[in-house]
Design a protein around this motif. Structure first.
Motif, short mmCIF file in Angstrom:
data_model
loop_
_atom_site.label_atom_id
_atom_site.label_comp_id
_atom_site.label_asym_id
_atom_site.label_seq_id
_atom_site.Cartn_x
_atom_site.Cartn_y
_atom_site.Cartn_z
N TRP A 170 33.93 92.42 26.04
CA TRP A 170 34.25 93.80 26.62
C TRP A 170 33.50 93.88 28.07
O TRP A 170 32.25 93.67 28.09
CB TRP A 170 33.81 95.08 25.77
CG TRP A 170 34.35 96.25 26.38
CD1 TRP A 170 33.51 97.06 26.94
CD2 TRP A 170 35.29 97.07 25.79
NE1 TRP A 170 34.23 98.20 27.28
CE2 TRP A 170 35.41 98.16 26.55
CE3 TRP A 170 36.48 96.81 24.92
CZ2 TRP A 170 36.43 99.12 26.32
CZ3 TRP A 170 37.31 97.37 24.71
CH2 TRP A 170 37.37 99.01 25.67
N TYR A 211 31.87 96.15 31.19
CA TYR A 211 31.67 97.67 31.40
C TYR A 211 30.82 97.86 32.80
O TYR A 211 30.17 96.73 33.31
CB TYR A 211 30.69 97.91 30.26
CG TYR A 211 29.96 99.55 30.31
CD1 TYR A 211 30.61 100.44 30.08
CD2 TYR A 211 28.66 99.79 31.13
CE1 TYR A 211 30.24 101.96 30.63
CE2 TYR A 211 28.00 100.79 31.36
CZ TYR A 211 28.89 102.14 31.01
OH TYR A 211 28.45 103.19 31.24
N ARG A 235 29.38 100.79 35.69
CA ARG A 235 28.81 102.17 35.87
C ARG A 235 28.42 102.23 37.31
O ARG A 235 27.59 101.03 37.70
CB ARG A 235 27.78 102.33 34.73
CG ARG A 235 27.26 103.70 34.83
CD ARG A 235 25.94 103.88 34.18
NE ARG A 235 24.86 103.32 34.73
CZ ARG A 235 24.11 103.59 35.93
NH1 ARG A 235 24.51 104.69 36.66
NH2 ARG A 235 23.29 102.70 36.40
N THR A 246 38.20 96.86 28.87
CA THR A 246 37.07 97.56 29.77
C THR A 246 36.96 98.89 29.72
O THR A 246 37.64 99.70 29.42
CB THR A 246 37.78 97.23 31.42
OG1 THR A 246 38.80 97.94 31.61
CG2 THR A 246 37.90 95.79 31.40
N SER A 247 35.79 99.30 30.41
CA SER A 247 35.48 100.89 30.37
C SER A 247 34.54 100.93 31.69
O SER A 247 33.85 100.04 32.04
CB SER A 247 34.85 101.38 29.25
OG SER A 247 33.75 100.72 29.00
N GLN A 248 34.53 102.09 32.36
CA GLN A 248 33.90 102.65 33.45
C GLN A 248 33.06 103.94 33.32
O GLN A 248 33.84 104.63 32.68
CB GLN A 248 34.60 102.24 34.61
CG GLN A 248 34.99 100.93 35.11
CD GLN A 248 35.88 100.92 36.24
OE1 GLN A 248 36.77 101.98 36.57
NE2 GLN A 248 36.12 99.66 36.86
N ASP A 249 31.93 104.08 33.91
CA ASP A 249 31.40 105.45 33.93
C ASP A 249 31.20 105.75 35.35
O ASP A 249 30.40 104.64 35.92
CB ASP A 249 30.30 105.57 33.04
CG ASP A 249 30.66 105.64 31.69
OD1 ASP A 249 31.41 106.57 31.22
OD2 ASP A 249 30.30 104.87 30.79
N ARG A 268 27.94 108.71 27.49
CA ARG A 268 29.03 108.46 28.58
C ARG A 268 30.17 108.09 27.84
O ARG A 268 30.28 107.24 26.85
CB ARG A 268 28.68 107.48 29.45
CG ARG A 268 27.10 107.64 30.37
CD ARG A 268 26.59 106.75 30.87
NE ARG A 268 25.36 106.23 30.53
CZ ARG A 268 24.81 104.88 30.41
NH1 ARG A 268 25.56 104.04 31.39
NH2 ARG A 268 23.83 104.52 29.79
N GLY A 311 32.57 105.88 28.81
CA GLY A 311 32.91 104.32 28.82
C GLY A 311 31.98 103.61 28.11
O GLY A 311 32.51 102.81 27.17
N LEU A 352 33.32 104.43 24.51
CA LEU A 352 34.33 103.32 24.05
C LEU A 352 33.95 102.12 23.80
O LEU A 352 34.38 101.06 22.83
CB LEU A 352 35.23 103.44 25.39
CG LEU A 352 36.45 102.95 25.34
CD1 LEU A 352 37.45 103.32 24.23
CD2 LEU A 352 37.38 102.86 26.42
N MET A 353 33.12 101.24 24.76
CA MET A 353 32.47 100.08 24.52
C MET A 353 31.59 99.91 23.08
O MET A 353 32.08 98.86 22.40
CB MET A 353 31.82 99.62 25.48
CG MET A 353 30.92 98.23 25.42
SD MET A 353 29.43 98.11 24.68
CE MET A 353 28.21 98.89 25.81
#
Length: 137
Positions: free
Chosen positions: A11, A13, A15, A45-48, A57, A59, A62-63
């Motif tokens: 995953w 990530y 930020r 994938t995830s972002q914050d 947060r 993202g 989610l991770m």
């Protein structure tokens, strides 16, 4: 899914505390390239765009959910500060990864060096020994 394939699931990530989408996009591009270079299978994938001082947060949650469900066995970030600049928040995240058998990988820095200079490597090693778990790196 074969065990070898499963253990290469990652995953990604990213930020940033700034509101710059270009910064997040550049981080993610670098993470995708590094994951491909290492032969990982990107499962999400995830972002914050948020301060790293809080664990709350979108993202990050989610991770963590995907790690909890066993869908991601590796979490890749550019450096530790992408998880948090605050050591207590960082340790909470690393403890979570350790408890779920996930491995943290940094794409842009030497993770062990970062852990050492931030003073969190030894406490994590002690916790791992007490719980009979591997360290999350």
């Amino acid at each position: 899914m074969s065990e070898d394939r499963e253990m290469r699931t990652v995953w990604l990530y990213s930020r940033s505390g700034r509101q710059s989408l270009s910064e997040l996009s550049a981080q993610m591009t670098d993470l995708l390239e590094e994951a491909e270079r290492r032969g990982y299978i990107v499962v999400g994938t995830s972002q914050d765009r948020h301060s790293g001082n809080s664990i709350h947060r979108v993202g990050l949650k989610l991770m963590m959910g995907e790690v909890r469900r066993g869908n991601a066995h590796i979490v890749m970030v550019w450096d530790l500060s992408r998880l948090s600049r605050d050591n207590s928040t960082l340790i909470r995240i690393l403890n979570f990864l350790q408890d779920h058998g996930a491995v943290l990988v940094t794409a842009g820095t030497d993770l062990r060096y970062e852990l050492s200079i931030r003073g969190v490597e030894l406490p994590l090693r002690k916790r791992a020994a007490q719980k009979g778990r591997d360290v999350p790196w």
